[in-house]
Write a protein that holds these residues in place. Structure first.
Motif, PDB file in Angstrom:
ATOM      1  N   PHE A  97      56.800   0.676  60.700  1.00  0.00           N
ATOM      2  CA  PHE A  97      57.284   0.393  59.355  1.00  0.00           C
ATOM      3  C   PHE A  97      56.812  -0.993  58.966  1.00  0.00           C
ATOM      4  CE2 PHE A  97      60.630  -1.370  56.592  1.00  0.00           C
ATOM      5  CZ  PHE A  97      60.746  -0.375  55.640  1.00  0.00           C
ATOM      6  N   GLY A  98      56.275  -1.135  57.767  1.00  0.00           N
ATOM      7  CA  GLY A  98      55.804  -2.447  57.337  1.00  0.00           C
ATOM      8  C   GLY A  98      55.550  -2.502  55.846  1.00  0.00           C
ATOM      9  N   MET A  99      54.983  -3.610  55.402  1.00  0.00           N
ATOM     10  CA  MET A  99      54.680  -3.883  53.996  1.00  0.00           C
ATOM     11  C   MET A  99      55.836  -3.498  53.077  1.00  0.00           C
ATOM     12  SD  MET A  99      50.779  -3.519  52.732  1.00  0.00           S
ATOM     13  CE  MET A  99      49.654  -3.099  54.038  1.00  0.00           C
ATOM     14  N   PHE A 100      57.037  -3.774  53.530  1.00  0.00           N
ATOM     15  CA  PHE A 100      58.255  -3.441  52.795  1.00  0.00           C
ATOM     16  C   PHE A 100      58.472  -4.493  51.714  1.00  0.00           C
ATOM     17  CE2 PHE A 100      63.102  -2.684  53.428  1.00  0.00           C
ATOM     18  CZ  PHE A 100      63.137  -1.856  52.319  1.00  0.00           C
ATOM     19  N   ALA A 101      58.520  -4.048  50.475  1.00  0.00           N
ATOM     20  CA  ALA A 101      58.721  -4.979  49.371  1.00  0.00           C
ATOM     21  C   ALA A 101      59.608  -4.341  48.309  1.00  0.00           C
ATOM     22  CB  ALA A 101      57.379  -5.377  48.753  1.00  0.00           C
ATOM     23  N   VAL A 102      60.580  -5.108  47.858  1.00  0.00           N
ATOM     24  CA  VAL A 102      61.426  -4.742  46.732  1.00  0.00           C
ATOM     25  C   VAL A 102      61.270  -5.853  45.705  1.00  0.00           C
ATOM     26  CG1 VAL A 102      63.819  -4.371  45.954  1.00  0.00           C
ATOM     27  CG2 VAL A 102      63.083  -3.508  48.190  1.00  0.00           C
ATOM     28  N   ARG A 103      61.146  -5.493  44.447  1.00  0.00           N
ATOM     29  CA  ARG A 103      61.023  -6.528  43.417  1.00  0.00           C
ATOM     30  C   ARG A 103      62.106  -7.574  43.633  1.00  0.00           C
ATOM     31  NH1 ARG A 103      60.400  -3.483  37.858  1.00  0.00           N
ATOM     32  NH2 ARG A 103      61.928  -5.082  37.347  1.00  0.00           N
ATOM     33  N   PRO A 104      61.738  -8.853  43.653  1.00  0.00           N
ATOM     34  CA  PRO A 104      62.695  -9.908  43.997  1.00  0.00           C
ATOM     35  C   PRO A 104      63.999  -9.873  43.205  1.00  0.00           C
ATOM     36  CG  PRO A 104      60.496 -10.810  43.977  1.00  0.00           C
ATOM     37  CD  PRO A 104      60.383  -9.396  43.461  1.00  0.00           C
ATOM     38  N   GLU A 105      63.930  -9.617  41.922  1.00  0.00           N
ATOM     39  CA  GLU A 105      65.153  -9.621  41.106  1.00  0.00           C
ATOM     40  C   GLU A 105      66.063  -8.427  41.382  1.00  0.00           C
ATOM     41  OE1 GLU A 105      62.015  -7.591  38.508  1.00  0.00           O
ATOM     42  OE2 GLU A 105      62.057  -9.221  39.958  1.00  0.00           O
ATOM     43  N   LEU A 106      65.573  -7.442  42.129  1.00  0.00           N
ATOM     44  CA  LEU A 106      66.381  -6.268  42.473  1.00  0.00           C
ATOM     45  C   LEU A 106      66.898  -6.317  43.909  1.00  0.00           C
ATOM     46  CD1 LEU A 106      64.203  -3.473  40.789  1.00  0.00           C
ATOM     47  CD2 LEU A 106      66.256  -4.610  39.886  1.00  0.00           C
ATOM     48  N   ALA A 115      62.542   6.182  54.541  1.00  0.00           N
ATOM     49  CA  ALA A 115      61.369   6.030  55.410  1.00  0.00           C
ATOM     50  C   ALA A 115      61.663   6.598  56.797  1.00  0.00           C
ATOM     51  CB  ALA A 115      60.969   4.557  55.503  1.00  0.00           C
ATOM     52  N   GLU A 116      62.852   6.317  57.320  1.00  0.00           N
ATOM     53  CA  GLU A 116      63.238   6.853  58.627  1.00  0.00           C
ATOM     54  C   GLU A 116      63.333   8.374  58.592  1.00  0.00           C
ATOM     55  OE1 GLU A 116      65.879   2.937  59.825  1.00  0.00           O
ATOM     56  OE2 GLU A 116      66.905   4.776  59.219  1.00  0.00           O
ATOM     57  N   ARG A 117      63.908   8.906  57.522  1.00  0.00           N
ATOM     58  CA  ARG A 117      64.019  10.367  57.379  1.00  0.00           C
ATOM     59  C   ARG A 117      62.634  11.006  57.355  1.00  0.00           C
ATOM     60  NH1 ARG A 117      62.869  14.261  54.441  1.00  0.00           N
ATOM     61  NH2 ARG A 117      61.937  12.921  52.866  1.00  0.00           N
ATOM     62  N   LEU A 118      61.746  10.448  56.553  1.00  0.00           N
ATOM     63  CA  LEU A 118      60.396  10.989  56.435  1.00  0.00           C
ATOM     64  C   LEU A 118      59.682  10.955  57.788  1.00  0.00           C
ATOM     65  CD1 LEU A 118      57.919  10.363  53.601  1.00  0.00           C
ATOM     66  CD2 LEU A 118      57.180  10.142  55.954  1.00  0.00           C
ATOM     67  N   ALA A 119      59.744   9.825  58.477  1.00  0.00           N
ATOM     68  CA  ALA A 119      59.063   9.703  59.774  1.00  0.00           C
ATOM     69  C   ALA A 119      59.619  10.700  60.781  1.00  0.00           C
ATOM     70  CB  ALA A 119      59.191   8.280  60.310  1.00  0.00           C
TER      71      ALA A 119
END
Length: 185
Positions: free
Chosen positions: A96-105, A118-122
């Motif tokens: 799991f990587g490159m995890f990004a959420v818009r900063p204001e959210l 992501a865990e469910r999908l994997a």
């Protein structure tokens, strides 16, 4: 393309899908905004105090999009890109990587929902039994957040690639990545 919907509190449903080449520029902008510079300071996941330079680039994101063993997951609300993460199938485990959420959210529960998806999908699509990730070892607050979601510290460290500007320009010595692992249900 796989999609799934989830709701975070009273907000509109989230849509999850695999990224395409058309998403690359927007994904790079999102990832950079969450990790680097003053824009990232609006959230709590910024690395601006420990790293300068880039977090990723179009070439790196495009490579993930094209890789048959990876998936760049796009998260949208109302058709607007609000988050993303990378999953890589490594056989018995996923990374799991490159995890990004818009900063204001950030800080509103989105990260928890996205990580669970992501865990469910994997687990369901790839049949892997574990999720692995690496986190910069000085990011104690972030490591604690993952710990509350079932990720265990392993103590296994990988040196930070000092001298490789594609990974950022360190603002301090002694950086390393620590492997975190979660057994998937």
């Amino acid at each position: 393309m796989d999609t799934a919907d989830a709701t975070v509190g009273p907000t509109a449903p989230l849509t999850f899908r695999a990224a395409t080449e058309a998403d690359v520029a927007a994904l790079v902008a999102l990832i950079e905004s969450a990790y680097r510079g003053d824009a990232g300071r609006a959230g709590w996941t910024t690395e601006a105090d420990i790293l300068d330079g880039q977090r990723t680039d179009a070439e790196g994101v495009s490579a993930v999009v094209r890789d048959e063993d990876s998936r760049m997951m796009v998260v949208e609300r109302g058709g607007e890109l609000i988050a993303c993460c990378q999953l890589e199938n490594r056989g018995e485990h996923a990374c799991f990587g490159m995890f990004a959420v818009r900063p204001e959210l950030q800080g509103g529960g989105l990260g928890r929902v996205i990580l669970a998806e992501a865990e469910r999908l994997a687990g369901t699509e790839w049949g892997v039994g574990e999720m692995h990730m690496t986190v910069i070892s000085v990011r104690e607050e972030l490591i604690a957040w993952y710990g509350r979601r079932g990720y265990a510290r392993t103590g296994k460290m990988t040196p930070f690639p000092y001298g490789d500007p594609r990974c950022g320009v360190p603002r301090r010595p002694g950086l390393a990545f620590e492997l975190l692992v979660k057994v998937l249900d």
